[in-house]
Design a protein around this motif. Sequence first.
Motif, PDB file in Angstrom:
ATOM      1  N   GLY A 153       3.568   2.162  -7.947  1.00 21.26           N
ATOM      2  CA  GLY A 153       3.459   0.817  -8.520  1.00 21.26           C
ATOM      3  C   GLY A 153       4.725   0.247  -9.112  1.00 21.26           C
ATOM      4  O   GLY A 153       4.669  -0.697  -9.902  1.00 21.26           O
ATOM      5  N   ASP A 154       5.904   0.747  -8.703  1.00 21.66           N
ATOM      6  CA  ASP A 154       7.154   0.235  -9.267  1.00 21.66           C
ATOM      7  C   ASP A 154       7.790  -0.867  -8.414  1.00 21.66           C
ATOM      8  O   ASP A 154       8.911  -1.278  -8.667  1.00 21.66           O
ATOM      9  CB  ASP A 154       8.149   1.370  -9.496  1.00 21.66           C
ATOM     10  N   THR A 155       7.067  -1.347  -7.401  1.00 24.20           N
ATOM     11  CA  THR A 155       7.476  -2.407  -6.451  1.00 24.20           C
ATOM     12  C   THR A 155       8.619  -1.993  -5.520  1.00 24.20           C
ATOM     13  O   THR A 155       9.165  -2.827  -4.814  1.00 24.20           O
ATOM     14  CB  THR A 155       7.832  -3.745  -7.145  1.00 24.20           C
ATOM     15  N   ILE A 156       8.955  -0.706  -5.510  1.00 25.54           N
ATOM     16  CA  ILE A 156       9.980  -0.186  -4.604  1.00 25.54           C
ATOM     17  C   ILE A 156       9.354   0.941  -3.795  1.00 25.54           C
ATOM     18  O   ILE A 156       8.743   1.854  -4.351  1.00 25.54           O
ATOM     19  CB  ILE A 156      11.191   0.365  -5.385  1.00 25.54           C
ATOM     20  N   ILE A 157       9.500   0.875  -2.483  1.00 20.01           N
ATOM     21  CA  ILE A 157       8.963   1.944  -1.629  1.00 20.01           C
ATOM     22  C   ILE A 157      10.098   2.920  -1.362  1.00 20.01           C
ATOM     23  O   ILE A 157      11.066   2.599  -0.657  1.00 20.01           O
ATOM     24  CB  ILE A 157       8.383   1.358  -0.324  1.00 20.01           C
ATOM     25  N   ASP A 158       9.989   4.111  -1.987  1.00 16.53           N
ATOM     26  CA  ASP A 158      11.057   5.101  -1.896  1.00 16.53           C
ATOM     27  C   ASP A 158      10.496   6.512  -2.051  1.00 16.53           C
ATOM     28  O   ASP A 158       9.278   6.709  -2.061  1.00 16.53           O
ATOM     29  CB  ASP A 158      12.137   4.816  -2.933  1.00 16.53           C
ATOM     30  N   THR A 159      11.377   7.487  -2.179  1.00 17.44           N
ATOM     31  CA  THR A 159      10.938   8.879  -2.272  1.00 17.44           C
ATOM     32  C   THR A 159      10.116   9.155  -3.528  1.00 17.44           C
ATOM     33  O   THR A 159       9.385  10.144  -3.565  1.00 17.44           O
ATOM     34  CB  THR A 159      12.145   9.843  -2.229  1.00 17.44           C
ATOM     35  N   GLN A 160      10.194   8.308  -4.541  1.00 14.99           N
ATOM     36  CA  GLN A 160       9.354   8.483  -5.722  1.00 14.99           C
ATOM     37  C   GLN A 160       7.874   8.341  -5.352  1.00 14.99           C
ATOM     38  O   GLN A 160       7.008   8.986  -5.946  1.00 14.99           O
ATOM     39  CB  GLN A 160       9.740   7.492  -6.817  1.00 14.99           C
ATOM     40  N   ASP A 161       7.593   7.502  -4.359  1.00 15.33           N
ATOM     41  CA  ASP A 161       6.211   7.351  -3.884  1.00 15.33           C
ATOM     42  C   ASP A 161       5.752   8.615  -3.173  1.00 15.33           C
ATOM     43  O   ASP A 161       4.606   9.051  -3.332  1.00 15.33           O
ATOM     44  CB  ASP A 161       6.102   6.131  -2.966  1.00 15.33           C
ATOM     45  N   VAL A 162       6.653   9.222  -2.423  1.00 12.71           N
ATOM     46  CA  VAL A 162       6.349  10.492  -1.754  1.00 12.71           C
ATOM     47  C   VAL A 162       6.064  11.571  -2.798  1.00 12.71           C
ATOM     48  O   VAL A 162       5.101  12.327  -2.692  1.00 12.71           O
ATOM     49  CB  VAL A 162       7.513  10.916  -0.833  1.00 12.71           C
ATOM     50  N   LEU A 163       6.887  11.625  -3.829  1.00 13.49           N
ATOM     51  CA  LEU A 163       6.692  12.612  -4.890  1.00 13.49           C
ATOM     52  C   LEU A 163       5.360  12.403  -5.609  1.00 13.49           C
ATOM     53  O   LEU A 163       4.709  13.377  -5.993  1.00 13.49           O
ATOM     54  CB  LEU A 163       7.850  12.560  -5.881  1.00 13.49           C
ATOM     55  N   ALA A 164       4.937  11.165  -5.766  1.00 14.56           N
ATOM     56  CA  ALA A 164       3.640  10.883  -6.398  1.00 14.56           C
ATOM     57  C   ALA A 164       2.496  11.443  -5.554  1.00 14.56           C
ATOM     58  O   ALA A 164       1.514  11.974  -6.089  1.00 14.56           O
ATOM     59  CB  ALA A 164       3.470   9.383  -6.607  1.00 14.56           C
ATOM     60  N   ILE A 165       2.627  11.356  -4.236  1.00 13.21           N
ATOM     61  CA  ILE A 165       1.594  11.912  -3.348  1.00 13.21           C
ATOM     62  C   ILE A 165       1.593  13.437  -3.447  1.00 13.21           C
ATOM     63  O   ILE A 165       0.540  14.058  -3.570  1.00 13.21           O
ATOM     64  CB  ILE A 165       1.806  11.465  -1.889  1.00 13.21           C
ATOM     65  N   TYR A 166       2.780  14.039  -3.413  1.00 14.18           N
ATOM     66  CA  TYR A 166       2.866  15.496  -3.547  1.00 14.18           C
ATOM     67  C   TYR A 166       2.249  15.967  -4.859  1.00 14.18           C
ATOM     68  O   TYR A 166       1.562  16.987  -4.905  1.00 14.18           O
ATOM     69  CB  TYR A 166       4.308  15.988  -3.440  1.00 14.18           C
ATOM     70  N   GLU A 167       2.482  15.228  -5.924  1.00 11.88           N
ATOM     71  CA  GLU A 167       1.909  15.593  -7.225  1.00 11.88           C
ATOM     72  C   GLU A 167       0.387  15.547  -7.171  1.00 11.88           C
ATOM     73  O   GLU A 167      -0.309  16.424  -7.686  1.00 11.88           O
ATOM     74  CB  GLU A 167       2.434  14.651  -8.317  1.00 11.88           C
ATOM     75  N   LYS A 168      -0.161  14.514  -6.530  1.00 19.48           N
ATOM     76  CA  LYS A 168      -1.612  14.395  -6.395  1.00 19.48           C
ATOM     77  C   LYS A 168      -2.176  15.546  -5.569  1.00 19.48           C
ATOM     78  O   LYS A 168      -3.201  16.136  -5.926  1.00 19.48           O
ATOM     79  CB  LYS A 168      -1.979  13.042  -5.772  1.00 19.48           C
ATOM     80  N   ILE A 169      -1.506  15.876  -4.474  1.00 15.47           N
ATOM     81  CA  ILE A 169      -1.944  16.991  -3.627  1.00 15.47           C
ATOM     82  C   ILE A 169      -1.920  18.293  -4.424  1.00 15.47           C
ATOM     83  O   ILE A 169      -2.860  19.086  -4.371  1.00 15.47           O
ATOM     84  CB  ILE A 169      -1.055  17.114  -2.360  1.00 15.47           C
ATOM     85  N   ARG A 170      -0.864  18.516  -5.178  1.00 16.33           N
ATOM     86  CA  ARG A 170      -0.704  19.737  -5.969  1.00 16.33           C
ATOM     87  C   ARG A 170      -1.816  19.885  -7.010  1.00 16.33           C
ATOM     88  O   ARG A 170      -2.268  20.983  -7.296  1.00 16.33           O
ATOM     89  CB  ARG A 170       0.661  19.741  -6.642  1.00 16.33           C
ATOM     90  N   ASN A 171      -2.291  18.767  -7.544  1.00 19.97           N
ATOM     91  CA  ASN A 171      -3.295  18.808  -8.601  1.00 19.97           C
ATOM     92  C   ASN A 171      -4.740  18.737  -8.092  1.00 19.97           C
ATOM     93  O   ASN A 171      -5.666  18.697  -8.890  1.00 19.97           O
ATOM     94  CB  ASN A 171      -3.045  17.688  -9.604  1.00 19.97           C
ATOM     95  N   GLN A 172      -4.931  18.726  -6.786  1.00 21.92           N
ATOM     96  CA  GLN A 172      -6.289  18.659  -6.231  1.00 21.92           C
ATOM     97  C   GLN A 172      -6.963  20.009  -6.305  1.00 21.92           C
ATOM     98  O   GLN A 172      -6.404  21.021  -6.221  1.00 21.92           O
ATOM     99  CB  GLN A 172      -6.271  18.166  -4.773  1.00 21.92           C
ATOM    100  N   ARG A 224       0.824  -1.220   0.000  1.00 16.15           N
ATOM    101  CA  ARG A 224       0.000   0.000   0.000  1.00 16.15           C
ATOM    102  C   ARG A 224       0.855   1.266   0.000  1.00 16.15           C
ATOM    103  O   ARG A 224       0.388   2.335  -0.364  1.00 16.15           O
ATOM    104  CB  ARG A 224      -0.981  -0.002   1.163  1.00 16.15           C
ATOM    105  N   TYR A 225       2.129   1.144   0.397  1.00 12.03           N
ATOM    106  CA  TYR A 225       3.025   2.304   0.391  1.00 12.03           C
ATOM    107  C   TYR A 225       3.732   2.479  -0.955  1.00 12.03           C
ATOM    108  O   TYR A 225       4.419   3.466  -1.163  1.00 12.03           O
ATOM    109  CB  TYR A 225       4.053   2.193   1.517  1.00 12.03           C
ATOM    110  N   ASP A 226       3.561   1.533  -1.862  1.00  6.45           N
ATOM    111  CA  ASP A 226       4.136   1.617  -3.204  1.00  6.45           C
ATOM    112  C   ASP A 226       3.157   2.378  -4.096  1.00  6.45           C
ATOM    113  O   ASP A 226       2.453   1.817  -4.921  1.00  6.45           O
ATOM    114  CB  ASP A 226       4.413   0.218  -3.756  1.00  6.45           C
ATOM    115  N   VAL A 227       3.099   3.673  -3.919  1.00  6.89           N
ATOM    116  CA  VAL A 227       2.112   4.534  -4.556  1.00  6.89           C
ATOM    117  C   VAL A 227       2.228   4.513  -6.075  1.00  6.89           C
ATOM    118  O   VAL A 227       1.231   4.463  -6.787  1.00  6.89           O
ATOM    119  CB  VAL A 227       2.232   5.983  -4.016  1.00  6.89           C
TER     120      VAL A 227
END
Length: 160
Positions: free
Chosen positions: A141-160, A136-139
């Motif tokens: 979907g690249d099978t690696i939990i890292d800062t790229q997942d954090v950036l994906a959340i920030y992008e979603k927040i920015r576009n809300q 669930r933390y692999d936002v």
Amino acid sequence: SVTVVSQGNIVKATKVAAADITAADANKYVRFEGVEYKSEETVSNKTNFTLTDGTTDVVIRDNFSNLTDVFKVGGKYNVNVFVIPFKETIQYYVVSTDDVEDALGVAEDVNSDGIIDTQDVLAVYDAIQSSSNDSRYDVNGDTIIDTQDVLAIYEKIRNQ
């Protein structure tokens, strides 16, 4: 005579908490996030859907009859509405089913509270720190939990 200044622009709803809506918000396009379906009733041959954020109820009027079967018992939603004054009250209208999205199952909502915010970012940071393999933390979907997942959340927040 009318002059077209611009056209084809996307209008974004402004995220607000239901409790914060006042008469000053009349005629605005707003977004309620993480509201849960509570009930419905028919008034004058139209259906009113009541959703709640846990403290404040929001009654959405389906004057366009396009929300049949959209809201489900126990469902949480992000809903874009127009705030319309009517007599001495405020009413909320959804124009299209595109203005209603399921708040559950959104990858960026890692804590499943129906809201995509910094709490989700912190949850991913905790997962990174603890070397969690919880998918669930692999936002992204690249099978690696890292800062790229954090950036994906920030992008979603920015576009809300």
